[in-house]
Design a protein around this motif. Structure first.
Motif, PDB file in Angstrom:
ATOM      1  N   UNK A   1      70.676   4.584 101.291  1.00 41.68           N
ATOM      2  CA  UNK A   1      70.646   3.572 102.358  1.00 41.68           C
ATOM      3  C   UNK A   1      69.877   4.175 103.527  1.00 41.68           C
ATOM      4  N   UNK A   2      68.836   3.474 103.933  1.00 40.48           N
ATOM      5  CA  UNK A   2      67.999   3.941 105.039  1.00 40.48           C
ATOM      6  C   UNK A   2      68.430   3.269 106.331  1.00 40.48           C
TER       7      UNK A   2
ATOM      8  N   UNK B   1      67.452   1.729 117.429  1.00 41.04           N
ATOM      9  CA  UNK B   1      67.768   3.121 117.709  1.00 41.04           C
ATOM     10  C   UNK B   1      69.284   3.266 117.728  1.00 41.04           C
ATOM     11  N   UNK B   2      69.849   3.495 116.531  1.00 35.69           N
ATOM     12  CA  UNK B   2      71.296   3.619 116.390  1.00 35.69           C
ATOM     13  C   UNK B   2      71.646   5.106 116.384  1.00 35.69           C
ATOM     14  N   UNK B   3      72.396   5.592 117.391  1.00 45.23           N
ATOM     15  CA  UNK B   3      72.720   7.026 117.424  1.00 45.23           C
ATOM     16  C   UNK B   3      73.457   7.498 116.175  1.00 45.23           C
ATOM     17  N   UNK B   4      74.249   6.629 115.543  1.00 42.87           N
ATOM     18  CA  UNK B   4      75.006   7.030 114.362  1.00 42.87           C
ATOM     19  C   UNK B   4      74.105   7.267 113.159  1.00 42.87           C
ATOM     20  N   UNK B   5      72.859   6.776 113.204  1.00 45.12           N
ATOM     21  CA  UNK B   5      71.956   6.903 112.064  1.00 45.12           C
ATOM     22  C   UNK B   5      70.750   7.791 112.367  1.00 45.12           C
TER      23      UNK B   5
ATOM     24  N   UNK C   1      70.693  10.767 111.760  1.00 47.01           N
ATOM     25  CA  UNK C   1      70.682  11.802 110.718  1.00 47.01           C
ATOM     26  C   UNK C   1      69.788  11.430 109.547  1.00 47.01           C
ATOM     27  N   UNK C   2      69.094  10.290 109.635  1.00 45.50           N
ATOM     28  CA  UNK C   2      68.144   9.906 108.606  1.00 45.50           C
ATOM     29  C   UNK C   2      68.778   9.175 107.448  1.00 45.50           C
ATOM     30  N   UNK C   3      68.061   9.015 106.318  1.00 44.92           N
ATOM     31  CA  UNK C   3      68.594   8.302 105.148  1.00 44.92           C
ATOM     32  C   UNK C   3      69.838   8.994 104.591  1.00 44.92           C
ATOM     33  N   UNK C   4      70.669   8.178 103.930  1.00 45.26           N
ATOM     34  CA  UNK C   4      71.906   8.691 103.352  1.00 45.26           C
ATOM     35  C   UNK C   4      71.931   8.404 101.854  1.00 45.26           C
ATOM     36  N   UNK C   5      72.424   9.377 101.098  1.00 44.76           N
ATOM     37  CA  UNK C   5      72.671   9.200  99.662  1.00 44.76           C
ATOM     38  C   UNK C   5      74.175   9.099  99.450  1.00 44.76           C
TER      39      UNK C   5
ATOM     40  N   UNK D   1      78.711  10.657 101.373  1.00 45.61           N
ATOM     41  CA  UNK D   1      77.255  10.553 101.457  1.00 45.61           C
ATOM     42  C   UNK D   1      76.683  11.855 102.004  1.00 45.61           C
ATOM     43  N   UNK D   2      75.445  12.095 101.570  1.00 42.51           N
ATOM     44  CA  UNK D   2      74.697  13.255 102.056  1.00 42.51           C
ATOM     45  C   UNK D   2      73.629  12.761 103.018  1.00 42.51           C
ATOM     46  N   UNK D   3      73.685  13.227 104.276  1.00 42.33           N
ATOM     47  CA  UNK D   3      72.694  12.875 105.297  1.00 42.33           C
ATOM     48  C   UNK D   3      71.539  13.858 105.209  1.00 42.33           C
ATOM     49  N   UNK D   4      70.336  13.323 105.107  1.00 41.47           N
ATOM     50  CA  UNK D   4      69.165  14.171 104.887  1.00 41.47           C
ATOM     51  C   UNK D   4      68.634  14.832 106.156  1.00 41.47           C
ATOM     52  N   UNK D   5      69.196  14.518 107.280  1.00 42.58           N
ATOM     53  CA  UNK D   5      68.758  15.193 108.506  1.00 42.58           C
ATOM     54  C   UNK D   5      68.089  14.251 109.468  1.00 42.58           C
ATOM     55  N   UNK D   6      66.772  14.316 109.597  1.00 40.74           N
ATOM     56  CA  UNK D   6      66.071  13.536 110.605  1.00 40.74           C
ATOM     57  C   UNK D   6      66.130  14.254 111.938  1.00 40.74           C
ATOM     58  N   UNK D   7      66.645  13.591 112.966  1.00 40.19           N
ATOM     59  CA  UNK D   7      66.772  14.202 114.276  1.00 40.19           C
ATOM     60  C   UNK D   7      67.987  15.108 114.373  1.00 40.19           C
ATOM     61  N   UNK D   8      68.883  15.061 113.379  1.00 39.76           N
ATOM     62  CA  UNK D   8      70.098  15.859 113.379  1.00 39.76           C
ATOM     63  C   UNK D   8      70.129  16.698 112.103  1.00 39.76           C
ATOM     64  N   UNK D   9      71.122  17.602 112.051  1.00 35.01           N
ATOM     65  CA  UNK D   9      71.229  18.462 110.882  1.00 35.01           C
ATOM     66  C   UNK D   9      71.770  17.679 109.695  1.00 35.01           C
ATOM     67  N   UNK D  10      71.461  18.143 108.500  1.00 35.30           N
ATOM     68  CA  UNK D  10      71.924  17.492 107.279  1.00 35.30           C
ATOM     69  C   UNK D  10      73.353  17.923 106.978  1.00 35.30           C
TER      70      UNK D  10
END
Length: 516
Positions: free
Chosen positions: A466-467, A473-477, A479-483, A498-507
């Motif tokens: 889920x992307x 600009x949702x602060x909760x998201x 962290x980028x796409x989630x598996x 779910x595994x957060x792939x990172x983005x602006x935050x750590x995975x």
């Protein structure tokens, strides 16, 4: 047939004089009512003192305060001022049954055939001015054959003013029957109810008074300045009719019961309600309305008033649906020395479509409809905790799990009979993402720790990616796409990880729900 006569009653200081009436003592300093227009605070209404200090309507408040530092201000209340003007319209019924509000501070009356009851037109206006003086209201009156001419005379004709404690009352301006053209001729163009831009454009051509327009050809005038100028001129002169449509009072659904002896027991109050409810519901039914909110007022012998309100999840006109809700509220009534009067009012109503009962046997009169059980339950719960606290869920158009539903008020929304098929199984319990201690890699973890407990993965189904919504600009998201994985553990817990792939935050790994 008598000539048509129109009376315009203008209250130039309606807002400020209404504010003065609400004060216990009259202020010694100037007073102004301030409104918000275009993001700036401007003066909407002034007292005589404020005008004498050099202030004027439409002036920015900061400029007014610089001129008059002692200026008192009150915020504009359009709803309250409209209700006050509606009350004045009811007062004006004593002069003519054809009364309508005009703008936010004026009334217009068709007094054809009524003036003789007050000793003539001058006597009628004198009676209106005397009433307004007693109420502390300023009044300017204009009387003519047409509505537009009466409007113009009330606002722009010459006046001699006499002062009283809250403002001025101008001498009436009366155009004799058949003399409308002569009465309008010396007035400025603004008296034709033209907009400021049109008045300024005509003034640049040297046309400043109505008499300057009377001899001009209509076709060139309409081509250059629009049909509005010609229309307003014809309305003022009577060439185009402009009738007065009386304001219809809003329907009120209320009943009252005066008691021969004071009461105080709940059973006695319920007995009074049983007398009032059928009458109220009959009135609602006759008007095709259903009650949404009702107010019960209990008047005590010591002149106190006890009041309770109830709301219905669905508008209704059945005593059987309303009575239980009122009974739940009676414990909040303090009877004191006793109650000598009850008043029940449906102050919020809705149109209620006619219902056709299925089958041959209709339910008895006053019985609740069979399809209102859920609404009645919502109403009973709402009577205890408040209708706004009773909610239901409805689907929302979003692929984000926590945004796939909406929380609606159960009393003001219909239940959803079929939710759209998502194609993916969602957990029974959904909560805010919680951190999971697990190796930082995309594959499902064999072991992990969550909520201070250790878990061992028995099986995992996924991933479902889920992307985030890229247009928000949702602060909760961030962290980028989630598996997302559906993980079943050895101790029987079925979790949505779910595994957060990172983005602006750590995975990392997170848990967002539990399956049943």
């Amino acid at each position: 047939m008598p000539a048509r006569r129109i009376l315009s009653l203008w209250f130039p200081r309606l807002a400020t004089e209404r504010a003065l009436r609400k004060m216990r003592t009259l202020p010694a300093d100037p007073l102004a009512v301030v409104a918000d227009r275009g993001g700036a605070q401007v003066i909407a209404s002034l007292t005589v003192q404020a005008e004498a200090a050099g202030l004027h309507r439409g002036q920015p408040l900061r400029d007014a305060m610089a001129i008059c530092p002692d200026l008192l201000t009150r915020p504009a209340d359009p709803g309250g001022e409209a209700a006050f003007l509606a009350g004045l319209a009811r007062w004006a019924d004593r002069f003519s049954p054809w009364v309508a509000t005009e703008g936010d501070a004026a009334l217009v009356l068709d007094i054809t055939g009524c003036a003789h009851l007050f000793g003539g037109e001058e006597g009628m206006i004198a009676a209106a001015q005397a009433d307004c003086t007693a109420l502390g209201l300023s009044l300017h009156a204009g009387l003519a054959d047409t509505r537009g001419a009466a409007w113009a005379l009330a606002r722009f004709a010459g006046r001699t003013a006499r002062h009283h404690r809250s403002g001025t009352t101008a001498a009436p301006c009366i155009a004799p029957p058949g003399q409308t053209r002569a009465a309008l001729a010396p007035l400025p163009l603004a008296a034709l109810r033209l907009d400021a831009d049109t008045v300024a454009a005509l003034a640049r051509l040297g046309v400043r008074r109505i008499e300057d327009l009377l001899g001009m050809p209509r076709a060139p005038l309409a081509r250059r300045f629009g049909q509005g100028v010609v229309l307003r001129l014809d309305q003022a002169l009577g060439a185009v009719p402009e009738p007065v449509s009386p304001t219809r009072p809003a329907p009120r659904f209320a009943v009252r019961l005066s008691l021969p002896d004071p009461i105080g027991l709940e059973d006695d109050i319920l007995a009074g309600i049983d007398r009032l409810l059928p009458v109220l519901c009959d009135r609602l039914r006759a008007a095709g309305q259903g009650a949404r909110r009702l107010r019960l007022q209990a008047f005590r012998c010591d002149h106190g008033v006890e009041q309770v309100e109830i709301g219905l999840a669905r508008a209704g006109d059945s005593p059987a649906r309303i009575r239980p809700l009122l009974a739940l509220k009676l414990a909040g009534i303090d009877a004191g020395p006793g109650l000598d009067r009850l008043r029940l009012e449906a102050h919020v109503t809705e149109p209620l479509p006619p219902r056709q009962q299925p089958g041959h046997a209709a339910p008895p009169h006053g019985a609740a409809d069979g399809d209102t059980a859920l609404d009645d339950l919502i109403g009973r719960i709402g009577a205890r905790v408040g209708l706004e606290a009773v909610t239901r869920l409805a689907p929302a158009d979003s692929h984000i799990p926590e945004k796939a539903y909406r929380v609606l008020s159960a009393a003001w929304s219909a239940p959803v009979t079929d939710w759209p098929a998502r194609g993916r199984t969602r957990p029974l319990i959904l909560f805010a993402p919680e951190l999971v201690n697990a190796p930082d890699r995309p594959g499902p973890p064999a072991r992990f720790r969550w909520r201070r407990r250790d878990f061992v993965t028995a099986s995992a189904t996924g991933p479902e990616r889920i992307a985030p919504e890229w247009w928000l600009d949702d602060p909760a998201w961030r962290s980028g796409p989630r598996d997302y994985w559906r993980v079943e553990t050895t101790n029987g817990a079925r979790l949505w990880l779910y595994y957060a792939h990172g983005g602006e935050m750590s995975s990392g790994w997170f848990c967002q729900g539990q399956f049943g």
